[in-house]
Design a protein around this motif. Structure first.
Motif, PDB file in Angstrom:
ATOM      1  N   ALA A 198       0.852  -1.186   0.000  1.00 10.71           N
ATOM      2  CA  ALA A 198       0.000   0.000   0.000  1.00 10.71           C
ATOM      3  C   ALA A 198       0.885   1.233   0.000  1.00 10.71           C
ATOM      4  CB  ALA A 198      -0.939   0.003   1.203  1.00 10.71           C
ATOM      5  N   ARG A 199       0.368   2.330  -0.508  1.00 16.04           N
ATOM      6  CA  ARG A 199       1.087   3.598  -0.492  1.00 16.04           C
ATOM      7  C   ARG A 199       0.103   4.739  -0.283  1.00 16.04           C
ATOM      8  NH1 ARG A 199       1.971   2.447  -5.993  1.00 16.04           N
ATOM      9  NH2 ARG A 199       4.195   2.254  -5.606  1.00 16.04           N
ATOM     10  N   ILE A 200       0.575   5.818   0.299  1.00 18.22           N
ATOM     11  CA  ILE A 200      -0.219   7.031   0.403  1.00 18.22           C
ATOM     12  C   ILE A 200      -0.004   7.849  -0.862  1.00 18.22           C
ATOM     13  CG2 ILE A 200      -0.480   9.232   1.612  1.00 18.22           C
ATOM     14  CD1 ILE A 200       0.137   7.834   4.195  1.00 18.22           C
ATOM     15  N   VAL A 201      -1.084   8.263  -1.488  1.00 17.70           N
ATOM     16  CA  VAL A 201      -1.026   9.116  -2.680  1.00 17.70           C
ATOM     17  C   VAL A 201      -1.536  10.496  -2.292  1.00 17.70           C
ATOM     18  CG1 VAL A 201      -1.779   9.423  -5.068  1.00 17.70           C
ATOM     19  CG2 VAL A 201      -1.431   7.117  -4.157  1.00 17.70           C
ATOM     20  N   ALA A 202      -0.706  11.517  -2.455  1.00 22.78           N
ATOM     21  CA  ALA A 202      -1.055  12.871  -2.053  1.00 22.78           C
ATOM     22  C   ALA A 202      -1.297  13.740  -3.273  1.00 22.78           C
ATOM     23  CB  ALA A 202       0.055  13.469  -1.185  1.00 22.78           C
ATOM     24  N   GLY A 203      -2.153  14.739  -3.112  1.00 22.94           N
ATOM     25  CA  GLY A 203      -2.450  15.655  -4.203  1.00 22.94           C
ATOM     26  C   GLY A 203      -3.416  16.723  -3.737  1.00 22.94           C
ATOM     27  N   THR A 204      -4.225  17.230  -4.644  1.00 17.99           N
ATOM     28  CA  THR A 204      -5.246  18.210  -4.313  1.00 17.99           C
ATOM     29  C   THR A 204      -6.567  17.795  -4.939  1.00 17.99           C
ATOM     30  OG1 THR A 204      -4.631  19.557  -6.230  1.00 17.99           O
ATOM     31  CG2 THR A 204      -3.621  20.137  -4.126  1.00 17.99           C
ATOM     32  N   ASP A 205      -7.680  18.173  -4.279  1.00 17.86           N
ATOM     33  CA  ASP A 205      -8.982  17.857  -4.845  1.00 17.86           C
ATOM     34  C   ASP A 205      -9.478  19.012  -5.719  1.00 17.86           C
ATOM     35  OD1 ASP A 205     -10.053  19.835  -3.166  1.00 17.86           O
ATOM     36  OD2 ASP A 205     -10.669  18.403  -1.636  1.00 17.86           O
ATOM     37  N   PHE A 206     -10.704  18.924  -6.222  1.00 17.73           N
ATOM     38  CA  PHE A 206     -11.225  19.916  -7.162  1.00 17.73           C
ATOM     39  C   PHE A 206     -11.398  21.294  -6.531  1.00 17.73           C
ATOM     40  CE2 PHE A 206     -14.888  18.183  -5.048  1.00 17.73           C
ATOM     41  CZ  PHE A 206     -15.789  19.235  -4.944  1.00 17.73           C
ATOM     42  N   ARG A 207     -11.373  21.369  -5.197  1.00 17.64           N
ATOM     43  CA  ARG A 207     -11.485  22.642  -4.492  1.00 17.64           C
ATOM     44  C   ARG A 207     -10.127  23.286  -4.248  1.00 17.64           C
ATOM     45  NH1 ARG A 207     -14.268  20.058   0.592  1.00 17.64           N
ATOM     46  NH2 ARG A 207     -12.395  18.798   0.209  1.00 17.64           N
ATOM     47  N   GLY A 208      -9.051  22.563  -4.651  1.00 15.93           N
ATOM     48  CA  GLY A 208      -7.711  23.044  -4.365  1.00 15.93           C
ATOM     49  C   GLY A 208      -7.239  22.703  -2.970  1.00 15.93           C
ATOM     50  N   THR A 209      -7.966  21.823  -2.271  1.00 15.36           N
ATOM     51  CA  THR A 209      -7.629  21.428  -0.906  1.00 15.36           C
ATOM     52  C   THR A 209      -6.671  20.242  -0.929  1.00 15.36           C
ATOM     53  OG1 THR A 209      -9.832  22.132  -0.155  1.00 15.36           O
ATOM     54  CG2 THR A 209      -8.588  20.662   1.290  1.00 15.36           C
ATOM     55  N   ALA A 210      -5.656  20.295  -0.046  1.00 11.16           N
ATOM     56  CA  ALA A 210      -4.712  19.182   0.052  1.00 11.16           C
ATOM     57  C   ALA A 210      -5.450  17.887   0.368  1.00 11.16           C
ATOM     58  CB  ALA A 210      -3.675  19.474   1.128  1.00 11.16           C
ATOM     59  N   SER A 211      -5.047  16.818  -0.286  1.00  9.97           N
ATOM     60  CA  SER A 211      -5.748  15.544  -0.159  1.00  9.97           C
ATOM     61  C   SER A 211      -4.742  14.400  -0.141  1.00  9.97           C
ATOM     62  CB  SER A 211      -6.713  15.373  -1.339  1.00  9.97           C
ATOM     63  OG  SER A 211      -7.254  14.070  -1.389  1.00  9.97           O
ATOM     64  N   SER A 212      -5.073  13.350   0.592  1.00  9.48           N
ATOM     65  CA  SER A 212      -4.270  12.125   0.539  1.00  9.48           C
ATOM     66  C   SER A 212      -5.177  10.928   0.779  1.00  9.48           C
ATOM     67  CB  SER A 212      -3.151  12.154   1.592  1.00  9.48           C
ATOM     68  OG  SER A 212      -3.685  12.130   2.901  1.00  9.48           O
ATOM     69  N   TYR A 213      -4.817   9.807   0.177  1.00  8.35           N
ATOM     70  CA  TYR A 213      -5.549   8.566   0.387  1.00  8.35           C
ATOM     71  C   TYR A 213      -4.582   7.406   0.303  1.00  8.35           C
ATOM     72  CZ  TYR A 213      -5.468   8.227  -4.744  1.00  8.35           C
ATOM     73  OH  TYR A 213      -5.068   8.165  -6.060  1.00  8.35           O
ATOM     74  N   VAL A 214      -5.001   6.271   0.830  1.00 10.76           N
ATOM     75  CA  VAL A 214      -4.183   5.061   0.770  1.00 10.76           C
ATOM     76  C   VAL A 214      -4.676   4.204  -0.382  1.00 10.76           C
ATOM     77  CG1 VAL A 214      -3.508   2.946   1.965  1.00 10.76           C
ATOM     78  CG2 VAL A 214      -3.730   5.080   3.244  1.00 10.76           C
ATOM     79  N   ARG A 215      -3.769   3.805  -1.241  1.00 12.23           N
ATOM     80  CA  ARG A 215      -4.082   2.889  -2.341  1.00 12.23           C
ATOM     81  C   ARG A 215      -3.384   1.561  -2.079  1.00 12.23           C
ATOM     82  NH1 ARG A 215      -1.508   2.728  -8.366  1.00 12.23           N
ATOM     83  NH2 ARG A 215      -2.492   0.777  -8.979  1.00 12.23           N
ATOM     84  N   SER A 216      -4.170   0.498  -1.989  1.00 12.94           N
ATOM     85  CA  SER A 216      -3.606  -0.826  -1.766  1.00 12.94           C
ATOM     86  C   SER A 216      -3.258  -1.480  -3.096  1.00 12.94           C
ATOM     87  CB  SER A 216      -4.606  -1.720  -1.035  1.00 12.94           C
ATOM     88  OG  SER A 216      -5.605  -2.159  -1.943  1.00 12.94           O
ATOM     89  N   GLN A 217      -2.464  -2.533  -3.014  1.00 11.48           N
ATOM     90  CA  GLN A 217      -2.165  -3.369  -4.172  1.00 11.48           C
ATOM     91  C   GLN A 217      -2.156  -4.824  -3.732  1.00 11.48           C
ATOM     92  OE1 GLN A 217       1.605  -1.474  -5.297  1.00 11.48           O
ATOM     93  NE2 GLN A 217       0.660  -0.812  -7.200  1.00 11.48           N
ATOM     94  N   GLY A 218      -2.519  -5.706  -4.646  1.00  8.88           N
ATOM     95  CA  GLY A 218      -2.401  -7.131  -4.362  1.00  8.88           C
ATOM     96  C   GLY A 218      -3.326  -7.641  -3.292  1.00  8.88           C
ATOM     97  N   GLU A 219      -4.617  -7.221  -3.324  1.00  7.57           N
ATOM     98  CA  GLU A 219      -5.582  -7.710  -2.333  1.00  7.57           C
ATOM     99  C   GLU A 219      -6.310  -8.965  -2.808  1.00  7.57           C
ATOM    100  OE1 GLU A 219      -7.857  -5.255   0.307  1.00  7.57           O
ATOM    101  OE2 GLU A 219      -7.076  -3.474  -0.686  1.00  7.57           O
ATOM    102  N   GLY A 220      -5.729  -9.660  -3.765  1.00  7.99           N
ATOM    103  CA  GLY A 220      -6.308 -10.924  -4.188  1.00  7.99           C
ATOM    104  C   GLY A 220      -7.182 -10.808  -5.415  1.00  7.99           C
ATOM    105  N   VAL A 221      -7.948 -11.856  -5.648  1.00  9.32           N
ATOM    106  CA  VAL A 221      -8.804 -11.988  -6.826  1.00  9.32           C
ATOM    107  C   VAL A 221     -10.241 -12.190  -6.358  1.00  9.32           C
ATOM    108  CG1 VAL A 221      -9.379 -13.521  -8.754  1.00  9.32           C
ATOM    109  CG2 VAL A 221      -6.998 -12.862  -8.334  1.00  9.32           C
ATOM    110  N   VAL A 222     -11.171 -11.549  -7.065  1.00 11.72           N
ATOM    111  CA  VAL A 222     -12.588 -11.654  -6.709  1.00 11.72           C
ATOM    112  C   VAL A 222     -13.383 -12.127  -7.918  1.00 11.72           C
ATOM    113  CG1 VAL A 222     -14.642 -10.382  -5.987  1.00 11.72           C
ATOM    114  CG2 VAL A 222     -12.431  -9.852  -4.964  1.00 11.72           C
ATOM    115  N   GLY A 223     -14.240 -13.124  -7.683  1.00  8.03           N
ATOM    116  CA  GLY A 223     -15.216 -13.509  -8.691  1.00  8.03           C
ATOM    117  C   GLY A 223     -16.463 -12.650  -8.507  1.00  8.03           C
ATOM    118  N   LEU A 224     -16.853 -11.923  -9.543  1.00  5.75           N
ATOM    119  CA  LEU A 224     -18.024 -11.037  -9.496  1.00  5.75           C
ATOM    120  C   LEU A 224     -19.176 -11.745 -10.201  1.00  5.75           C
ATOM    121  CD1 LEU A 224     -16.211  -7.714 -10.444  1.00  5.75           C
ATOM    122  CD2 LEU A 224     -16.865  -8.489  -8.147  1.00  5.75           C
ATOM    123  N   LEU A 225     -20.125 -12.228  -9.404  1.00  6.27           N
ATOM    124  CA  LEU A 225     -21.222 -13.046  -9.915  1.00  6.27           C
ATOM    125  C   LEU A 225     -22.551 -12.326  -9.678  1.00  6.27           C
ATOM    126  CD1 LEU A 225     -22.414 -15.706 -11.019  1.00  6.27           C
ATOM    127  CD2 LEU A 225     -22.295 -16.609  -8.682  1.00  6.27           C
TER     128      LEU A 225
END
Length: 208
Positions: free
Chosen positions: A69-96
């Motif tokens: 996982a990593r924190i991704v930082a940037g700005t939102d549409f209001r120009g406000t500082a923003s950050s979120y966590v993006r995960s990787q490799g959380e497995g495989v899902v069958g969507l039925l």
């Protein structure tokens, strides 16, 4: 050890907006070993100790190893500082996605689903969990723009079947080939499948 001490000394405190570490910049940085070290530093620096704690909780909650996982930082549409966590490799899902076959009622269907079918599916050691999403008959969603969506496919429920990876899904299928469920216990004549897809999974979690 010297590098780790230097990196800690260079990490800015979380006093102002997080540094602008965009998704694309993070991915590009990770393409080389030197860039990967820089990306790791930026991940922790995005919100200092708060960011490290957030990542630790996120990884522990999902049973993911460090580096998934990593924190991704940037700005939102209001120009406000923003950050979120993006995960990787959380497995495989069958969507039925499916409807209930007539003449069964939804209540009768769920009696079979929970009292019979899911006991059979969970007997398979390669299936980690199932998450159900029953479509609302009353609430009509709209996009962030406010626009309505004309759905091309409607269905009663969407089931997520979670697996460790694609190899685990293959093992899941092979297990049932060797241990066949009796026909009267299967979804035949009960579930009308609308689609079934396999997908890799990642999550976006609110940051600090």
């Amino acid at each position: 050890r010297r590098f780790a001490a230097w990196r800690r000394s260079q990490a800015p405190p979380c006093l102002g907006p997080p540094p602008l570490v965009t998704h694309c910049a993070s991915m590009a940085a990770a393409s080389t070993s030197r860039g990967a070290a820089a990306a790791a530093w930026l991940t922790g620096a995005a919100c200092g100790a708060a960011g490290v704690a957030l990542l630790s909780r996120f990884l522990a909650r999902r049973g993911l190893p460090r580096g998934k996982a990593r924190i991704v930082a940037g700005t939102d549409f209001r120009g406000t500082a923003s950050s979120y966590v993006r995960s990787q490799g959380e497995g495989v899902v069958g969507l039925l996605a499916y409807d209930v076959c007539e003449p069964l009622s939804e209540e009768e269907y769920d009696c079979w689903l929970f009292d019979v079918h899911y006991h059979d599916l969970m007997a398979n050691p390669h299936l980690d969990k199932i998450v159900l999403h029953t479509v609302s008959k009353d609430k009509v969603p709209s996009l962030s723009s406010g626009a309505k969506v004309e759905n091309k496919v409607d269905f009663f429920r969407l089931a997520e079947l979670h697996f460790r990876d694609y190899a685990a899904f293959d093992s899941y299928v092979n297990w049932f080939r060797a241990s066949v469920i009796p026909a009267d216990r299967t979804p035949a004549g009960k579930s009308a499948c609308k689609f079934y897809h396999l997908a890799s999974t990642q999550s976006i979690l609110r940051g600090c």
